[in-house]
Design a protein around this motif. Structure first.
Motif, PDB file in Angstrom:
ATOM      1  N   TYR A  32       0.904  -1.124  -0.053  1.00 24.94           N
ATOM      2  CA  TYR A  32      -0.161  -0.033   0.138  1.00 24.94           C
ATOM      3  C   TYR A  32       0.911   1.362   0.012  1.00 24.94           C
ATOM      4  CZ  TYR A  32       0.746   1.102   5.089  1.00 24.94           C
ATOM      5  OH  TYR A  32       1.314   1.393   6.240  1.00 24.94           O
ATOM      6  N   LYS A  33       2.161   1.081   0.367  1.00 24.48           N
ATOM      7  CA  LYS A  33       3.029   2.401   0.291  1.00 24.48           C
ATOM      8  C   LYS A  33       3.728   2.629  -1.060  1.00 24.48           C
ATOM      9  CE  LYS A  33       4.102   2.385   5.378  1.00 24.48           C
ATOM     10  NZ  LYS A  33       5.226   2.383   6.243  1.00 24.48           N
ATOM     11  N   PHE A  34       3.579   1.559  -1.773  1.00 21.05           N
ATOM     12  CA  PHE A  34       4.092   1.906  -3.360  1.00 21.05           C
ATOM     13  C   PHE A  34       5.705   1.738  -3.310  1.00 21.05           C
ATOM     14  CE2 PHE A  34      -0.081   2.276  -4.639  1.00 21.05           C
ATOM     15  CZ  PHE A  34      -0.030   2.905  -5.919  1.00 21.05           C
ATOM     16  N   THR A  35       6.434   1.098  -2.100  1.00 20.28           N
ATOM     17  CA  THR A  35       7.838   0.797  -1.803  1.00 20.28           C
ATOM     18  C   THR A  35       8.314  -0.061  -2.721  1.00 20.28           C
ATOM     19  OG1 THR A  35       7.476  -0.214  -0.040  1.00 20.28           O
ATOM     20  CG2 THR A  35       7.711   2.057   0.514  1.00 20.28           C
ATOM     21  N   ASN A  36       7.537  -1.280  -3.233  1.00 18.71           N
ATOM     22  CA  ASN A  36       7.783  -2.134  -4.139  1.00 18.71           C
ATOM     23  C   ASN A  36       6.986  -2.364  -5.337  1.00 18.71           C
ATOM     24  OD1 ASN A  36       5.678  -2.919  -2.720  1.00 18.71           O
ATOM     25  ND2 ASN A  36       6.855  -5.330  -2.389  1.00 18.71           N
ATOM     26  N   ALA A  37       6.326  -1.102  -5.652  1.00 14.45           N
ATOM     27  CA  ALA A  37       5.428  -1.203  -6.872  1.00 14.45           C
ATOM     28  C   ALA A  37       6.031  -1.750  -8.191  1.00 14.45           C
ATOM     29  CB  ALA A  37       5.013   0.192  -7.276  1.00 14.45           C
ATOM     30  N   GLU A  38       5.230  -2.668  -8.958  1.00 20.71           N
ATOM     31  CA  GLU A  38       5.630  -3.282 -10.043  1.00 20.71           C
ATOM     32  C   GLU A  38       4.692  -3.240 -11.052  1.00 20.71           C
ATOM     33  OE1 GLU A  38       7.630  -7.574 -11.541  1.00 20.71           O
ATOM     34  OE2 GLU A  38       6.878  -7.263  -9.389  1.00 20.71           O
ATOM     35  N   VAL A  39       4.760  -2.819 -12.308  1.00 20.99           N
ATOM     36  CA  VAL A  39       4.084  -2.733 -13.310  1.00 20.99           C
ATOM     37  C   VAL A  39       4.296  -4.049 -13.958  1.00 20.99           C
ATOM     38  CG1 VAL A  39       3.358  -1.838 -15.648  1.00 20.99           C
ATOM     39  CG2 VAL A  39       3.876  -0.490 -13.569  1.00 20.99           C
ATOM     40  N   LEU A  40       3.301  -4.937 -14.337  1.00 22.68           N
ATOM     41  CA  LEU A  40       3.539  -6.233 -14.848  1.00 22.68           C
ATOM     42  C   LEU A  40       3.168  -6.252 -16.455  1.00 22.68           C
ATOM     43  CD1 LEU A  40       1.548  -8.516 -12.303  1.00 22.68           C
ATOM     44  CD2 LEU A  40       3.878  -8.028 -12.379  1.00 22.68           C
ATOM     45  N   GLU A  41       3.943  -7.053 -17.129  1.00 18.55           N
ATOM     46  CA  GLU A  41       3.953  -7.215 -18.674  1.00 18.55           C
ATOM     47  C   GLU A  41       3.838  -5.750 -19.321  1.00 18.55           C
ATOM     48  OE1 GLU A  41       0.482  -9.414 -20.130  1.00 18.55           O
ATOM     49  OE2 GLU A  41       0.589 -10.802 -18.599  1.00 18.55           O
ATOM     50  N   ILE A  42       4.968  -5.078 -19.260  1.00 16.92           N
ATOM     51  CA  ILE A  42       5.134  -3.769 -19.637  1.00 16.92           C
ATOM     52  C   ILE A  42       4.997  -3.574 -21.191  1.00 16.92           C
ATOM     53  CG2 ILE A  42       6.903  -1.923 -19.715  1.00 16.92           C
ATOM     54  CD1 ILE A  42       7.948  -2.525 -16.947  1.00 16.92           C
ATOM     55  N   THR A  43       4.104  -2.438 -21.382  1.00 18.67           N
ATOM     56  CA  THR A  43       3.881  -2.310 -22.906  1.00 18.67           C
ATOM     57  C   THR A  43       4.284  -1.069 -23.457  1.00 18.67           C
ATOM     58  OG1 THR A  43       1.488  -1.372 -22.346  1.00 18.67           O
ATOM     59  CG2 THR A  43       1.554  -3.762 -22.746  1.00 18.67           C
ATOM     60  N   GLY A  44       4.804  -0.514 -22.416  1.00 20.14           N
ATOM     61  CA  GLY A  44       5.606   1.051 -23.005  1.00 20.14           C
ATOM     62  C   GLY A  44       6.195   1.692 -21.695  1.00 20.14           C
ATOM     63  N   LEU A  45       6.877   2.530 -22.149  1.00 22.81           N
ATOM     64  CA  LEU A  45       8.014   3.272 -20.978  1.00 22.81           C
ATOM     65  C   LEU A  45       8.116   4.405 -21.570  1.00 22.81           C
ATOM     66  CD1 LEU A  45       9.367   3.565 -18.292  1.00 22.81           C
ATOM     67  CD2 LEU A  45      11.275   2.427 -19.405  1.00 22.81           C
ATOM     68  N   ILE A  46       7.846   5.703 -20.974  1.00 24.53           N
ATOM     69  CA  ILE A  46       8.036   6.896 -21.475  1.00 24.53           C
ATOM     70  C   ILE A  46       8.981   7.663 -20.255  1.00 24.53           C
ATOM     71  CG2 ILE A  46       7.379   9.476 -22.276  1.00 24.53           C
ATOM     72  CD1 ILE A  46       4.996   7.624 -23.194  1.00 24.53           C
ATOM     73  N   THR A  47      10.130   8.124 -20.526  1.00 20.26           N
ATOM     74  CA  THR A  47      10.783   8.912 -19.447  1.00 20.26           C
ATOM     75  C   THR A  47      10.668  10.431 -20.112  1.00 20.26           C
ATOM     76  OG1 THR A  47      12.359   7.228 -19.114  1.00 20.26           O
ATOM     77  CG2 THR A  47      13.052   9.226 -18.412  1.00 20.26           C
ATOM     78  N   VAL A  48      10.020  11.329 -18.952  1.00 17.82           N
ATOM     79  CA  VAL A  48       9.951  12.542 -19.307  1.00 17.82           C
ATOM     80  C   VAL A  48      10.970  13.286 -18.666  1.00 17.82           C
ATOM     81  CG1 VAL A  48       8.457  14.566 -18.977  1.00 17.82           C
ATOM     82  CG2 VAL A  48       7.572  12.216 -19.346  1.00 17.82           C
ATOM     83  N   ASN A  49      11.968  14.153 -19.232  1.00 19.23           N
ATOM     84  CA  ASN A  49      13.038  15.131 -18.624  1.00 19.23           C
ATOM     85  C   ASN A  49      12.319  16.362 -18.354  1.00 19.23           C
ATOM     86  OD1 ASN A  49      14.937  13.221 -19.067  1.00 19.23           O
ATOM     87  ND2 ASN A  49      15.513  13.615 -21.197  1.00 19.23           N
ATOM     88  N   GLU A  50      12.489  16.508 -16.998  1.00 15.88           N
ATOM     89  CA  GLU A  50      11.878  17.926 -16.900  1.00 15.88           C
ATOM     90  C   GLU A  50      12.853  19.100 -16.895  1.00 15.88           C
ATOM     91  OE1 GLU A  50       9.821  17.724 -12.969  1.00 15.88           O
ATOM     92  OE2 GLU A  50       8.875  15.718 -13.663  1.00 15.88           O
TER      93      GLU A  50
END
Length: 182
Positions: free
Chosen positions: A164-182
């Motif tokens: 519930y704290k999202f300290t080990n959050a994992e997206v399964l079967e990744i279909t896309g990844l976008i990294t946004v540079n700020e």
């Protein structure tokens, strides 16, 4: 003696007749009982529930309507018009929103459906069609499509697992990844 037996038979016949007359056709009443068992035992509107522990607000649940089906064998509470839940821990706020929710009392599973959005105090955000929360294990999971924004990454996938704290959050079967540079 024969007179005594005759009176006894007449008395028995009379009692049988009285019992027969007093019986009614209760089928319609029995049907009504079946209907009422399928109805909620209670309905709450415009909920604004605050949960406190040791004088501190830990959670605020808001919902337009809740149906209480605790009269069923498999009891549950249904939020047909959605929920907005604010959670507070160490002075930090996280928010859970969905169009529909159902809480299964015996299993302690919460089923969130429709435009599910969780925003943590650190601004990580999960978007999902459906998400389950196991209250005993304090675990979030789904096998439906999700979008997870963490830091500068935006991750799409089919499934999600996390505490519930999202300290080990994992997206399964990744279909896309976008990294946004700020």
């Amino acid at each position: 003696m024969a007179v005594h037996t005759a009176y006894r038979q007449i008395l028995m016949l009379g009692m049988f007749f009285i019992i027969l007359i007093s019986c009614k056709d209760n089928f319609k009443e029995v049907q009504k009982i079946g209907i009422s068992e399928n109805e909620p035992i209670g309905v709450a509107e415009n909920i604004n529930l605050k949960y406190t522990d040791s004088g501190k607000v830990k959670a605020i649940l808001k919902s337009p309507k809740m149906f209480d089906y605790s009269n069923r064998k498999f009891a549950y509470n249904e939020f047909t018009e959605g929920v907005n839940l604010e959670l507070f821990e160490d002075g930090k706020k996280s928010v859970v929103v969905s169009d529909y929710a159902i809480i299964y009392n015996k299993t302690n599973i919460i089923d969130l459906q429709g435009n599910v959005k969780i925003t943590t105090h650190s601004n990580d955000t999960l978007f999902a069609e459906q998400l389950y929360y196991d209250q005993e294990k304090e675990w979030l999971f789904t096998n439906k499509p999700v979008t997870f924004r963490t830091g500068s990454d935006l991750i799409n996938g089919n499934g999600f697992d996390s505490n519930y704290k999202f300290t080990n959050a994992e997206v399964l079967e990744i279909t896309g990844l976008i990294t946004v540079n700020e």
